[in-house]
Write an enzyme that holds these catalytic residues in place. Structure first.
Site, PDB file in Angstrom:
ATOM      1  N   GLU A 121     -52.881  56.589  46.937  1.00  0.00           N
ATOM      2  CA  GLU A 121     -51.470  56.845  47.196  1.00  0.00           C
ATOM      3  C   GLU A 121     -51.332  57.764  48.408  1.00  0.00           C
ATOM      4  O   GLU A 121     -51.410  58.996  48.263  1.00  0.00           O
ATOM      5  CB  GLU A 121     -50.823  57.542  46.002  1.00  0.00           C
ATOM      6  CG  GLU A 121     -50.909  56.776  44.710  1.00  0.00           C
ATOM      7  CD  GLU A 121     -49.807  57.196  43.747  1.00  0.00           C
ATOM      8  OE1 GLU A 121     -48.929  56.384  43.487  1.00  0.00           O
ATOM      9  OE2 GLU A 121     -49.813  58.353  43.307  1.00  0.00           O
ATOM     10  N   GLU A 130     -48.157  65.112  43.421  1.00  0.00           N
ATOM     11  CA  GLU A 130     -47.190  66.143  43.011  1.00  0.00           C
ATOM     12  C   GLU A 130     -47.865  67.217  42.159  1.00  0.00           C
ATOM     13  O   GLU A 130     -47.510  68.397  42.243  1.00  0.00           O
ATOM     14  CB  GLU A 130     -46.007  65.484  42.278  1.00  0.00           C
ATOM     15  CG  GLU A 130     -45.107  64.732  43.248  1.00  0.00           C
ATOM     16  CD  GLU A 130     -44.416  63.505  42.680  1.00  0.00           C
ATOM     17  OE1 GLU A 130     -44.259  63.392  41.452  1.00  0.00           O
ATOM     18  OE2 GLU A 130     -44.029  62.640  43.497  1.00  0.00           O
ATOM     19  N   GLY A 176     -42.390  58.103  47.479  1.00  0.00           N
ATOM     20  CA  GLY A 176     -40.975  58.449  47.372  1.00  0.00           C
ATOM     21  C   GLY A 176     -40.250  58.542  48.703  1.00  0.00           C
ATOM     22  O   GLY A 176     -39.128  59.049  48.764  1.00  0.00           O
ATOM     23  N   ASN A 198     -44.925  55.093  36.910  1.00  0.00           N
ATOM     24  CA  ASN A 198     -44.853  56.542  36.716  1.00  0.00           C
ATOM     25  C   ASN A 198     -43.384  56.950  36.690  1.00  0.00           C
ATOM     26  O   ASN A 198     -42.732  56.975  37.728  1.00  0.00           O
ATOM     27  CB  ASN A 198     -45.598  57.226  37.880  1.00  0.00           C
ATOM     28  CG  ASN A 198     -45.485  58.740  37.849  1.00  0.00           C
ATOM     29  OD1 ASN A 198     -45.019  59.311  36.865  1.00  0.00           O
ATOM     30  ND2 ASN A 198     -45.904  59.390  38.921  1.00  0.00           N
ATOM     31  N   TRP A 199     -42.883  57.237  35.492  1.00  0.00           N
ATOM     32  CA  TRP A 199     -41.458  57.553  35.359  1.00  0.00           C
ATOM     33  C   TRP A 199     -41.135  58.973  35.835  1.00  0.00           C
ATOM     34  O   TRP A 199     -39.984  59.353  35.920  1.00  0.00           O
ATOM     35  CB  TRP A 199     -41.011  57.372  33.902  1.00  0.00           C
ATOM     36  CG  TRP A 199     -41.046  55.942  33.416  1.00  0.00           C
ATOM     37  CD1 TRP A 199     -41.372  54.828  34.158  1.00  0.00           C
ATOM     38  CD2 TRP A 199     -40.730  55.466  32.096  1.00  0.00           C
ATOM     39  NE1 TRP A 199     -41.274  53.700  33.375  1.00  0.00           N
ATOM     40  CE2 TRP A 199     -40.889  54.049  32.107  1.00  0.00           C
ATOM     41  CE3 TRP A 199     -40.332  56.081  30.906  1.00  0.00           C
ATOM     42  CZ2 TRP A 199     -40.660  53.258  30.969  1.00  0.00           C
ATOM     43  CZ3 TRP A 199     -40.105  55.298  29.774  1.00  0.00           C
ATOM     44  CH2 TRP A 199     -40.272  53.904  29.810  1.00  0.00           C
ATOM     45  N   LYS A 200     -42.141  59.773  36.095  1.00  0.00           N
ATOM     46  CA  LYS A 200     -41.959  61.179  36.513  1.00  0.00           C
ATOM     47  C   LYS A 200     -40.976  61.882  35.560  1.00  0.00           C
ATOM     48  O   LYS A 200     -40.975  61.599  34.371  1.00  0.00           O
ATOM     49  CB  LYS A 200     -41.492  61.235  37.970  1.00  0.00           C
ATOM     50  CG  LYS A 200     -42.400  60.425  38.899  1.00  0.00           C
ATOM     51  CD  LYS A 200     -42.207  60.743  40.348  1.00  0.00           C
ATOM     52  CE  LYS A 200     -43.070  59.813  41.176  1.00  0.00           C
ATOM     53  NZ  LYS A 200     -43.096  60.118  42.576  1.00  0.00           N
ATOM     54  N   HIS A 206     -52.384  63.231  40.690  1.00  0.00           N
ATOM     55  CA  HIS A 206     -51.188  62.796  41.425  1.00  0.00           C
ATOM     56  C   HIS A 206     -50.829  63.860  42.465  1.00  0.00           C
ATOM     57  O   HIS A 206     -50.958  65.059  42.208  1.00  0.00           O
ATOM     58  CB  HIS A 206     -50.022  62.577  40.459  1.00  0.00           C
ATOM     59  CG  HIS A 206     -48.861  61.895  41.117  1.00  0.00           C
ATOM     60  ND1 HIS A 206     -47.968  62.569  41.904  1.00  0.00           N
ATOM     61  CD2 HIS A 206     -48.494  60.591  41.136  1.00  0.00           C
ATOM     62  CE1 HIS A 206     -47.080  61.698  42.378  1.00  0.00           C
ATOM     63  NE2 HIS A 206     -47.373  60.494  41.921  1.00  0.00           N
ATOM     64  N   GLY A 210     -43.590  54.311  41.391  1.00  0.00           N
ATOM     65  CA  GLY A 210     -42.699  55.400  40.986  1.00  0.00           C
ATOM     66  C   GLY A 210     -41.282  54.870  40.835  1.00  0.00           C
ATOM     67  O   GLY A 210     -40.929  54.241  39.838  1.00  0.00           O
ATOM     68  N   GLY A 211     -40.462  55.096  41.851  1.00  0.00           N
ATOM     69  CA  GLY A 211     -39.029  54.760  41.800  1.00  0.00           C
ATOM     70  C   GLY A 211     -38.733  53.360  41.282  1.00  0.00           C
ATOM     71  O   GLY A 211     -37.836  53.180  40.438  1.00  0.00           O
ATOM     72  N   SER A 227     -44.117  53.892  47.542  1.00  0.00           N
ATOM     73  CA  SER A 227     -42.956  53.056  47.894  1.00  0.00           C
ATOM     74  C   SER A 227     -43.250  51.564  47.780  1.00  0.00           C
ATOM     75  O   SER A 227     -42.747  50.767  48.572  1.00  0.00           O
ATOM     76  CB  SER A 227     -42.430  53.416  49.288  1.00  0.00           C
ATOM     77  OG  SER A 227     -42.023  54.776  49.313  1.00  0.00           O
TER      78      SER A 227
HETATM   79  C1  PEP Z   1     -45.866  57.746  42.669  1.00  0.00           C
HETATM   80  O1  PEP Z   1     -45.296  58.806  42.529  1.00  0.00           O
HETATM   81  O2  PEP Z   1     -46.960  57.556  42.117  1.00  0.00           O
HETATM   82  C2  PEP Z   1     -45.249  56.734  43.521  1.00  0.00           C
HETATM   83  C3  PEP Z   1     -45.987  55.755  43.970  1.00  0.00           C
HETATM   84  O3  PEP Z   1     -43.906  56.868  43.782  1.00  0.00           O
HETATM   85  P1  PEP Z   1     -42.965  55.863  44.621  1.00  0.00           P
HETATM   86  O4  PEP Z   1     -43.308  54.460  44.195  1.00  0.00           O
HETATM   87  O5  PEP Z   1     -41.567  56.242  44.265  1.00  0.00           O
HETATM   88  O6  PEP Z   1     -43.290  56.081  46.078  1.00  0.00           O
END
Ligand code: PEP
Length: 249
Positions: A166, A96, A172, A11-13, A94, A233-234, A212
């Site tokens: 999640e 967010e 994050g 997920n590049w957000k 998600h 994500g990151g 994470s």
């Molecule tokens: C996400 O936003 O779906 C996610 C898992 O982010 P991160 O890996 O950065 O925690």
């Protein structure tokens, strides 16, 4: 364990520009030729078609869409429009989108339905915030998210979905669920699906962990019997970490 597929999605957000998206896409093309895992990335809207045109060994998804076919919805994008430019997957639920954009259970249900009608795979995200886990109510919280937005589907339809657990406190933050916490929730989700539908159905649905997840902890998380991969994500924004996660199966 059934015949469920291993998957790693990125997920590049709201990150990367056109050039960076192009470079990352090329690096993934080079690094993925041998991977026996379904890989997908979710770029920001402006780059979806560009990445879809250049991706060789992975699928493209969207981070959002509006669950109406066409019409006066200024600023919104429909699922058939994103399918038109090569998307095959859609993130739905998600945390967010739930917390910043107030997407409710019933709205998410509409997104799940619209996505399935269009032939796009919903990647349905669920997970509890910190206060809920602290109160020991995470199972009831996640079960409600599934019941309100996903369990109206019939067996054939739910088997077309992917679920991503999640925990919000892990997204994050650098905090990751322990393997015990991840396996506990993943096996609970699978048993709720088995109760609602049947065991064969539950055993065919991929349940991904997100929060994470990185190159150092992916191997341990993916070794849990009910963890079928990750939503990243990151660590999906750089090819070396994303490829290392994919190759940690
Ligand atoms: C996400 O936003 O779906 C996610 C898992 O982010 P991160 O890996 O950065 O925690």
């Amino acid at each position: 364990m059934g015949n469920r597929q291993k998957m790693v999605f990125g997920n590049w957000k709201m990150n990367l520009n056109k050039k960076e998206a192009e470079i990352l896409c090329n690096e993934l093309n080079d690094g993925l030729a041998i991977a026996d895992v379904k890989v997908g990335v979710f770029p920001s809207f402006p780059y979806v078609s560009q990445v879809a045109e250049n991706a060789n060994h992975f699928s493209i998804g969207v981070q959002n869409f509006y669950p109406q076919e066409t019409g006066a919805f200024t600023g919104e994008v429909s699922i058939t429009q994103v399918k038109d430019v090569g998307a095959e997957l859609a993130l739905i639920g998600h945390s967010e989108r739930r917390s910043i954009f107030n997407e409710t259970h019933s709205f998410l249900k509409k997104k799940v339905d619209a996505s399935l009608v269009a032939g796009i795979t919903p990647v349905f995200c669920c997970g509890e915030p910190f206060e809920v886990r602290n109160a020991g109510e995470e199972r009831a919280y996640v079960l409600q998210q599934l019941e309100e937005s996903l369990f109206h589907l019939d067996k054939r339809a739910i088997q077309k979905c992917v679920i991503a657990y999640e925990p919000v406190w892990a997204i994050g933050t650098g905090l990751t669920a322990s393997t015990e916490q991840a396996e506990d929730m993943h096996s609970a989700i699978r048993s709720w699906i088995a109760n609602q539908y049947d065991q064969e159905c539950a055993d065919s649905i991929s349940i991904l962990y997100g929060g994470s997840c990185n190159a150092s902890n992916a191997k341990e998380l993916f070794s849990c019997p009910n963890v079928d991969g990750g939503l990243i994500g990151g660590a999906s924004l750089k090819s070396d970490s994303f490829l290392a996660i994919i190759h940690s199966f």
